[in-house]
Design a protein around this motif. Sequence first.
Motif, PDB file in Angstrom:
ATOM      1  N   GLY A 181       0.800  -1.225   0.000  1.00 39.64           N
ATOM      2  CA  GLY A 181       0.000   0.000   0.000  1.00 39.64           C
ATOM      3  C   GLY A 181       0.828   1.268   0.000  1.00 39.64           C
ATOM      4  N   ALA A 182       1.955   1.274   0.698  1.00 40.04           N
ATOM      5  CA  ALA A 182       2.810   2.471   0.734  1.00 40.04           C
ATOM      6  C   ALA A 182       3.363   2.773  -0.658  1.00 40.04           C
ATOM      7  CB  ALA A 182       3.960   2.281   1.731  1.00 40.04           C
ATOM      8  N   GLN A 183       3.751   1.748  -1.390  1.00 37.01           N
ATOM      9  CA  GLN A 183       4.234   1.972  -2.753  1.00 37.01           C
ATOM     10  C   GLN A 183       3.111   2.504  -3.644  1.00 37.01           C
ATOM     11  OE1 GLN A 183       6.090  -1.591  -4.255  1.00 37.01           O
ATOM     12  NE2 GLN A 183       8.035  -1.088  -3.275  1.00 37.01           N
ATOM     13  N   ALA A 184       1.890   2.035  -3.428  1.00 35.96           N
ATOM     14  CA  ALA A 184       0.758   2.531  -4.206  1.00 35.96           C
ATOM     15  C   ALA A 184       0.534   4.019  -3.925  1.00 35.96           C
ATOM     16  CB  ALA A 184      -0.498   1.727  -3.893  1.00 35.96           C
TER      17      ALA A 184
ATOM     18  N   ASP B 202       1.556  -7.217  -0.063  1.00 34.31           N
ATOM     19  CA  ASP B 202       0.140  -7.566  -0.002  1.00 34.31           C
ATOM     20  C   ASP B 202      -0.564  -6.735  -1.069  1.00 34.31           C
ATOM     21  OD1 ASP B 202      -2.502  -8.184   0.562  1.00 34.31           O
ATOM     22  OD2 ASP B 202      -2.271  -7.968   2.729  1.00 34.31           O
ATOM     23  N   LYS B 203      -1.148  -7.391  -2.046  1.00 31.39           N
ATOM     24  CA  LYS B 203      -1.806  -6.693  -3.149  1.00 31.39           C
ATOM     25  C   LYS B 203      -3.185  -6.137  -2.764  1.00 31.39           C
ATOM     26  CE  LYS B 203       1.182  -7.336  -6.562  1.00 31.39           C
ATOM     27  NZ  LYS B 203       1.608  -6.370  -7.558  1.00 31.39           N
ATOM     28  N   VAL B 204      -3.790  -6.600  -1.683  1.00 32.31           N
ATOM     29  CA  VAL B 204      -5.084  -6.044  -1.270  1.00 32.31           C
ATOM     30  C   VAL B 204      -4.943  -4.557  -0.927  1.00 32.31           C
ATOM     31  CG1 VAL B 204      -6.952  -6.127   0.430  1.00 32.31           C
ATOM     32  CG2 VAL B 204      -6.122  -8.247  -0.614  1.00 32.31           C
ATOM     33  N   PRO B 205      -3.981  -4.147  -0.081  1.00 32.67           N
ATOM     34  CA  PRO B 205      -3.814  -2.715   0.171  1.00 32.67           C
ATOM     35  C   PRO B 205      -3.422  -1.933  -1.097  1.00 32.67           C
ATOM     36  CG  PRO B 205      -2.728  -3.965   1.894  1.00 32.67           C
ATOM     37  CD  PRO B 205      -3.134  -4.947   0.831  1.00 32.67           C
ATOM     38  N   VAL B 206      -2.698  -2.567  -2.014  1.00 35.05           N
ATOM     39  CA  VAL B 206      -2.368  -1.915  -3.286  1.00 35.05           C
ATOM     40  C   VAL B 206      -3.658  -1.570  -4.015  1.00 35.05           C
ATOM     41  CG1 VAL B 206      -1.393  -2.286  -5.591  1.00 35.05           C
ATOM     42  CG2 VAL B 206      -0.089  -2.972  -3.565  1.00 35.05           C
TER      43      VAL B 206
ATOM     44  N   GLU C 237      -5.753   1.141  -2.217  1.00 41.96           N
ATOM     45  CA  GLU C 237      -5.183   2.484  -2.361  1.00 41.96           C
ATOM     46  C   GLU C 237      -5.464   3.056  -3.748  1.00 41.96           C
ATOM     47  OE1 GLU C 237      -3.448   6.008  -1.455  1.00 41.96           O
ATOM     48  OE2 GLU C 237      -3.752   4.385  -0.003  1.00 41.96           O
ATOM     49  N   ILE C 238      -5.220   2.285  -4.775  1.00 42.12           N
ATOM     50  CA  ILE C 238      -5.428   2.774  -6.141  1.00 42.12           C
ATOM     51  C   ILE C 238      -6.907   3.042  -6.399  1.00 42.12           C
ATOM     52  CG2 ILE C 238      -5.243   2.173  -8.595  1.00 42.12           C
ATOM     53  CD1 ILE C 238      -2.542   2.894  -7.228  1.00 42.12           C
ATOM     54  N   LEU C 239      -7.771   2.121  -5.979  1.00 40.43           N
ATOM     55  CA  LEU C 239      -9.199   2.275  -6.231  1.00 40.43           C
ATOM     56  C   LEU C 239      -9.836   3.373  -5.389  1.00 40.43           C
ATOM     57  CD1 LEU C 239     -10.195  -1.473  -6.611  1.00 40.43           C
ATOM     58  CD2 LEU C 239      -9.891   0.229  -8.421  1.00 40.43           C
ATOM     59  N   ALA C 240      -9.185   3.790  -4.308  1.00 42.25           N
ATOM     60  CA  ALA C 240      -9.740   4.840  -3.445  1.00 42.25           C
ATOM     61  C   ALA C 240      -9.717   6.204  -4.113  1.00 42.25           C
ATOM     62  CB  ALA C 240      -8.964   4.897  -2.133  1.00 42.25           C
TER      63      ALA C 240
END
Length: 168
Positions: free
Chosen positions: A74-77, A151-155, A158-161
Amino acid sequence: MRVLAIGGTGFIGRYAIPALLRGGAEVVVFHRGEDSPFPGAVGLKGDRQRLPEYKEALRAVQADIVLDFILSDGAQARDLVDVFRGYTNRFVVLSSCDVYRATAILHRMEPGEPDNSEITEASPLRSSRPYPIASVRALRGMFQWLTDDYDKVPVENEILAHFDLPRT
């Protein structure tokens, strides 16, 4: 159309980048190597894990599409959005089937009976970490882009938010 590929030199990119080039796209590949590994593409050396440090050079590409092959957490996203918001027309982010609950059940990371129904974007997501930290660190020998927080769920979250950003 100009595409900035972040990563793209591995498993999926070795097919996707040549296809983009054959389709007439101008492609810049941001990766750790010195030169572009693809004839016809431009190489831009850098480290995905330190993306904000390359903000000016990445924005200067003036990419119509930013295609990120190797988002790990998620941080990278968040970094991706921060670097390119207002500097690209579309984000394309690769995810993984490991976001789905059905995959977690298959690998016995979550309880439940296997579900053989079709997986779609609306399928339930898993609620646990996809892999133990020791496994992620072991996989880093093959996939150096993995972070401890993989973890791709937080990715995806984050993008979809960011409803204001065109994203896929």
